[in-house]
Design a protein around this motif. Sequence first.
Motif, short mmCIF file in Angstrom:
data_model
loop_
_atom_site.label_atom_id
_atom_site.label_comp_id
_atom_site.label_asym_id
_atom_site.label_seq_id
_atom_site.Cartn_x
_atom_site.Cartn_y
_atom_site.Cartn_z
N TYR A 46 0.68 -1.19 0.15
CA TYR A 46 -0.04 -0.02 -0.14
C TYR A 46 0.96 1.19 0.01
O TYR A 46 2.12 1.43 0.53
CB TYR A 46 -1.07 0.11 1.27
CG TYR A 46 -1.92 -1.18 1.19
CD1 TYR A 46 -3.01 -0.97 0.18
CD2 TYR A 46 -1.61 -2.34 1.98
CE1 TYR A 46 -3.83 -2.26 0.25
CE2 TYR A 46 -2.49 -3.49 1.75
CZ TYR A 46 -3.67 -3.36 0.93
OH TYR A 46 -4.48 -4.46 0.71
N GLY A 49 0.63 7.63 2.93
CA GLY A 49 -0.28 8.75 2.98
C GLY A 49 -1.46 8.51 3.47
O GLY A 49 -1.59 7.55 4.13
N LYS A 50 -2.46 9.53 3.67
CA LYS A 50 -3.56 9.54 4.26
C LYS A 50 -4.52 8.13 3.46
O LYS A 50 -4.78 8.47 2.49
CB LYS A 50 -4.37 10.55 4.39
CG LYS A 50 -5.76 10.53 5.17
CD LYS A 50 -6.37 12.00 5.39
CE LYS A 50 -7.62 11.62 6.24
NZ LYS A 50 -8.47 13.11 6.15
N ALA A 51 -4.85 7.41 4.27
CA ALA A 51 -5.93 6.19 3.70
C ALA A 51 -6.86 6.59 3.28
O ALA A 51 -7.59 7.49 3.75
CB ALA A 51 -5.77 5.20 4.94
N GLU A 52 -7.27 6.15 2.24
CA GLU A 52 -8.71 6.16 1.46
C GLU A 52 -9.13 4.99 1.02
O GLU A 52 -8.34 4.21 0.32
CB GLU A 52 -8.50 7.28 0.65
CG GLU A 52 -9.82 7.83 -0.20
CD GLU A 52 -9.51 8.93 -1.18
OE1 GLU A 52 -9.80 10.13 -0.69
OE2 GLU A 52 -9.13 8.66 -2.29
N ARG A 54 -11.94 3.23 -1.56
CA ARG A 54 -12.80 3.57 -2.81
C ARG A 54 -13.68 2.41 -3.49
O ARG A 54 -12.96 1.39 -3.37
CB ARG A 54 -12.00 4.14 -3.84
CG ARG A 54 -11.35 5.50 -3.61
CD ARG A 54 -10.68 5.86 -4.58
NE ARG A 54 -9.48 6.96 -4.13
CZ ARG A 54 -8.24 7.19 -4.73
NH1 ARG A 54 -8.08 6.70 -6.20
NH2 ARG A 54 -7.44 7.87 -4.34
N ALA A 130 -4.20 5.74 -1.07
CA ALA A 130 -3.85 6.96 -0.27
C ALA A 130 -4.62 8.03 -1.01
O ALA A 130 -4.68 7.91 -2.08
CB ALA A 130 -2.49 7.31 -0.32
N LYS A 131 -5.07 9.03 0.01
CA LYS A 131 -5.87 10.15 -0.69
C LYS A 131 -4.99 10.98 -1.85
O LYS A 131 -3.75 10.93 -1.73
CB LYS A 131 -5.98 11.02 0.45
CG LYS A 131 -6.99 12.35 0.14
CD LYS A 131 -7.07 13.30 1.47
CE LYS A 131 -8.11 14.33 1.16
NZ LYS A 131 -9.13 14.45 0.15
N ASP A 132 -5.85 11.20 -2.79
CA ASP A 132 -5.20 11.87 -4.14
C ASP A 132 -4.47 10.93 -5.05
O ASP A 132 -3.69 11.43 -5.82
CB ASP A 132 -4.40 13.27 -3.53
CG ASP A 132 -5.21 14.11 -2.92
OD1 ASP A 132 -6.69 14.21 -3.37
OD2 ASP A 132 -4.97 14.81 -1.92
#
Length: 141
Positions: A46, A49-52, A54, A130-132
């Motif tokens: 993974y 960064g900030k997890a996201e 989807r 990760a976000k973005d």
Amino acid sequence: MKNLFIAFVFALMLINPSISIAAESPVDVQEVFVGSETMDGDALKYPKGKAEIRLQRVELSEGGIVPLHSHPIPLLGNVEQGTIVVKRQGMEDLTYTAGDTFIVGPKTPKHTMGNAKTDNAIVWFAAIGAKDVPILIPAEG
């Protein structure tokens, strides 16, 4: 006695999580797929960064093809309806039908995904990244 039975069932669920709590229970949890590698045998990783999380639903009409692309994060795909063909550069094509589940990832060669039949194909994709960070990167040229 009832508490002993509940403890026994809970212990069985730890050993085999697809076991229902009771036959008459209105909730039936079934583990459908578990994977730690992509369709190409690469271990999942993974991004930082900030997890996201989807979830996407992709519907491909007759002749529909997602153009050549790659994925910077792992995706879990599940074919709900129809048949799709994944054409990877320099590798054998892979065909998935309704009920099939697969994982693609950053090391999966650039590929297309297309509807292999005349009826619409529906594929669900879940991603934890990760976000973005995009899910799909179109191939250049």
